[in-house]
Motif scaffolding. Sequence first.
Motif, PDB file in Angstrom:
ATOM      1  N   ALA A 143       0.836  -1.204   0.000  1.00  0.00           N
ATOM      2  CA  ALA A 143       0.000   0.000   0.000  1.00  0.00           C
ATOM      3  C   ALA A 143       0.873   1.257   0.000  1.00  0.00           C
ATOM      4  O   ALA A 143       0.555   2.244  -0.672  1.00  0.00           O
ATOM      5  N   ARG A 144       1.986   1.212   0.705  1.00  0.00           N
ATOM      6  CA  ARG A 144       2.904   2.355   0.726  1.00  0.00           C
ATOM      7  C   ARG A 144       3.550   2.565  -0.649  1.00  0.00           C
ATOM      8  O   ARG A 144       3.741   3.693  -1.079  1.00  0.00           O
ATOM      9  N   LEU A 145       3.881   1.480  -1.328  1.00  0.00           N
ATOM     10  CA  LEU A 145       4.481   1.599  -2.656  1.00  0.00           C
ATOM     11  C   LEU A 145       3.485   2.138  -3.677  1.00  0.00           C
ATOM     12  O   LEU A 145       3.848   2.928  -4.554  1.00  0.00           O
ATOM     13  N   VAL A 146       2.228   1.721  -3.574  1.00  0.00           N
ATOM     14  CA  VAL A 146       1.193   2.252  -4.470  1.00  0.00           C
ATOM     15  C   VAL A 146       0.980   3.744  -4.195  1.00  0.00           C
ATOM     16  O   VAL A 146       0.849   4.542  -5.127  1.00  0.00           O
ATOM     17  N   THR A 187       9.066   2.566   2.592  1.00  0.00           N
ATOM     18  CA  THR A 187       9.028   1.299   3.340  1.00  0.00           C
ATOM     19  C   THR A 187       9.610   1.449   4.738  1.00  0.00           C
ATOM     20  O   THR A 187       9.282   0.658   5.618  1.00  0.00           O
ATOM     21  N   TYR A 188      10.460   2.445   4.985  1.00  0.00           N
ATOM     22  CA  TYR A 188      11.091   2.630   6.287  1.00  0.00           C
ATOM     23  C   TYR A 188      10.417   3.667   7.172  1.00  0.00           C
ATOM     24  O   TYR A 188      10.606   3.661   8.375  1.00  0.00           O
ATOM     25  N   LEU A 189       9.673   4.585   6.581  1.00  0.00           N
ATOM     26  CA  LEU A 189       9.082   5.662   7.370  1.00  0.00           C
ATOM     27  C   LEU A 189       7.961   5.138   8.261  1.00  0.00           C
ATOM     28  O   LEU A 189       7.163   4.295   7.844  1.00  0.00           O
ATOM     29  N   PRO A 190       7.867   5.664   9.481  1.00  0.00           N
ATOM     30  CA  PRO A 190       6.690   5.346  10.297  1.00  0.00           C
ATOM     31  C   PRO A 190       5.440   6.020   9.718  1.00  0.00           C
ATOM     32  O   PRO A 190       5.537   6.960   8.922  1.00  0.00           O
ATOM     33  N   GLN A 191       4.278   5.566  10.122  1.00  0.00           N
ATOM     34  CA  GLN A 191       3.015   6.038   9.559  1.00  0.00           C
ATOM     35  C   GLN A 191       2.849   7.550   9.692  1.00  0.00           C
ATOM     36  O   GLN A 191       2.398   8.209   8.765  1.00  0.00           O
ATOM     37  N   GLU A 192       3.257   8.124  10.814  1.00  0.00           N
ATOM     38  CA  GLU A 192       3.038   9.561  11.021  1.00  0.00           C
ATOM     39  C   GLU A 192       3.942  10.430  10.145  1.00  0.00           C
ATOM     40  O   GLU A 192       3.677  11.607   9.963  1.00  0.00           O
ATOM     41  N   LEU A 193       4.997   9.861   9.564  1.00  0.00           N
ATOM     42  CA  LEU A 193       5.891  10.622   8.693  1.00  0.00           C
ATOM     43  C   LEU A 193       5.635  10.389   7.202  1.00  0.00           C
ATOM     44  O   LEU A 193       6.354  10.936   6.368  1.00  0.00           O
ATOM     45  N   LEU A 194       4.628   9.605   6.858  1.00  0.00           N
ATOM     46  CA  LEU A 194       4.333   9.349   5.443  1.00  0.00           C
ATOM     47  C   LEU A 194       3.822  10.588   4.712  1.00  0.00           C
ATOM     48  O   LEU A 194       3.757  10.601   3.487  1.00  0.00           O
ATOM     49  N   LYS A 195       3.524  11.631   5.447  1.00  0.00           N
ATOM     50  CA  LYS A 195       3.137  12.900   4.835  1.00  0.00           C
ATOM     51  C   LYS A 195       4.304  13.495   4.046  1.00  0.00           C
ATOM     52  O   LYS A 195       4.111  14.328   3.165  1.00  0.00           O
ATOM     53  N   LEU A 196       5.518  13.043   4.328  1.00  0.00           N
ATOM     54  CA  LEU A 196       6.700  13.548   3.621  1.00  0.00           C
ATOM     55  C   LEU A 196       6.741  13.116   2.158  1.00  0.00           C
ATOM     56  O   LEU A 196       7.353  13.798   1.341  1.00  0.00           O
ATOM     57  N   ILE A 197       6.113  12.009   1.810  1.00  0.00           N
ATOM     58  CA  ILE A 197       6.168  11.501   0.436  1.00  0.00           C
ATOM     59  C   ILE A 197       5.558  12.500  -0.552  1.00  0.00           C
ATOM     60  O   ILE A 197       6.224  12.890  -1.518  1.00  0.00           O
ATOM     61  N   PRO A 198       4.322  12.984  -0.354  1.00  0.00           N
ATOM     62  CA  PRO A 198       3.815  13.996  -1.306  1.00  0.00           C
ATOM     63  C   PRO A 198       4.549  15.329  -1.200  1.00  0.00           C
ATOM     64  O   PRO A 198       4.690  16.043  -2.202  1.00  0.00           O
ATOM     65  N   LEU A 199       5.065  15.666  -0.024  1.00  0.00           N
ATOM     66  CA  LEU A 199       5.816  16.912   0.114  1.00  0.00           C
ATOM     67  C   LEU A 199       7.129  16.853  -0.656  1.00  0.00           C
ATOM     68  O   LEU A 199       7.513  17.819  -1.325  1.00  0.00           O
ATOM     69  N   LEU A 200       7.820  15.732  -0.595  1.00  0.00           N
ATOM     70  CA  LEU A 200       9.057  15.576  -1.354  1.00  0.00           C
ATOM     71  C   LEU A 200       8.788  15.536  -2.852  1.00  0.00           C
ATOM     72  O   LEU A 200       9.586  16.032  -3.646  1.00  0.00           O
ATOM     73  N   THR A 201       7.665  14.965  -3.224  1.00  0.00           N
ATOM     74  CA  THR A 201       7.296  14.951  -4.639  1.00  0.00           C
ATOM     75  C   THR A 201       7.017  16.367  -5.140  1.00  0.00           C
ATOM     76  O   THR A 201       7.464  16.752  -6.224  1.00  0.00           O
ATOM     77  N   GLY A 202       6.296  17.143  -4.354  1.00  0.00           N
ATOM     78  CA  GLY A 202       6.041  18.529  -4.725  1.00  0.00           C
ATOM     79  C   GLY A 202       7.318  19.351  -4.790  1.00  0.00           C
ATOM     80  O   GLY A 202       7.485  20.181  -5.685  1.00  0.00           O
ATOM     81  N   LEU A 249      20.931   8.934   1.944  1.00  0.00           N
ATOM     82  CA  LEU A 249      21.616   8.697   3.216  1.00  0.00           C
ATOM     83  C   LEU A 249      20.678   8.087   4.249  1.00  0.00           C
ATOM     84  O   LEU A 249      21.067   7.190   4.994  1.00  0.00           O
ATOM     85  N   TRP A 250      19.426   8.571   4.297  1.00  0.00           N
ATOM     86  CA  TRP A 250      18.461   7.996   5.227  1.00  0.00           C
ATOM     87  C   TRP A 250      18.153   6.539   4.866  1.00  0.00           C
ATOM     88  O   TRP A 250      18.025   5.695   5.747  1.00  0.00           O
ATOM     89  N   ASN A 251      18.034   6.257   3.582  1.00  0.00           N
ATOM     90  CA  ASN A 251      17.771   4.881   3.159  1.00  0.00           C
ATOM     91  C   ASN A 251      18.927   3.955   3.522  1.00  0.00           C
ATOM     92  O   ASN A 251      18.702   2.836   3.987  1.00  0.00           O
ATOM     93  N   LEU A 252      20.139   4.399   3.305  1.00  0.00           N
ATOM     94  CA  LEU A 252      21.297   3.580   3.687  1.00  0.00           C
ATOM     95  C   LEU A 252      21.360   3.397   5.196  1.00  0.00           C
ATOM     96  O   LEU A 252      21.665   2.301   5.684  1.00  0.00           O
TER      97      LEU A 252
END
Length: 160
Positions: A24-27, A93-108, A144-147
């Motif tokens: 679901a996170r990947l989608v 895949t590594y972010l906790p649920q409360e930080l998933l808001k970063l995905i659309p922000l980084l995309t923007g 760096l965060w992913n590594l």
Amino acid sequence: CPCLIYGAYIFLPFDAPLLPTISARLVYTLRCAAFATFPIMLGMIVSAISCLCSSALEPFGELHQEVEIHRTYVSQSVHLFILYFFNMAVLATYLPQELLKLIPLLTGLFAISRLIFWMSYAISRSFHAFGFSMTFLPLLAMLLWNLYGMFVLEPENLLS
């Protein structure tokens, strides 16, 4: 970039949906990444129009500077988008649920920074470092965060 992301994270009134599984996170990441292709598609359209409107009638002849600017932008944007997308997919895949808001922000941020890069690159080639750094530095931070997540936080799940 960190100030922009932090300000948007705090002040924008939206939350990421509940995404308990990795699929679901990947989608969700894939859907957000579709928005990041907007500047690339716009660049392709402008590049095609500039090719049609250029005074060079030979298809294999030397390109004019205005055509070359748009082609270079599109090429660099596609390469950076591929790196950005794969890093965002791993990050989701590594972010906790409360930080998933970063995905659309980084995309923007990616989409806005590519447009800033394009405008500054078209104005003067010495100005384009600002737009490139707005794209590259968040990409480097995600890498760096992913590594860190793969090798320090969850080394037992590295290949699973």
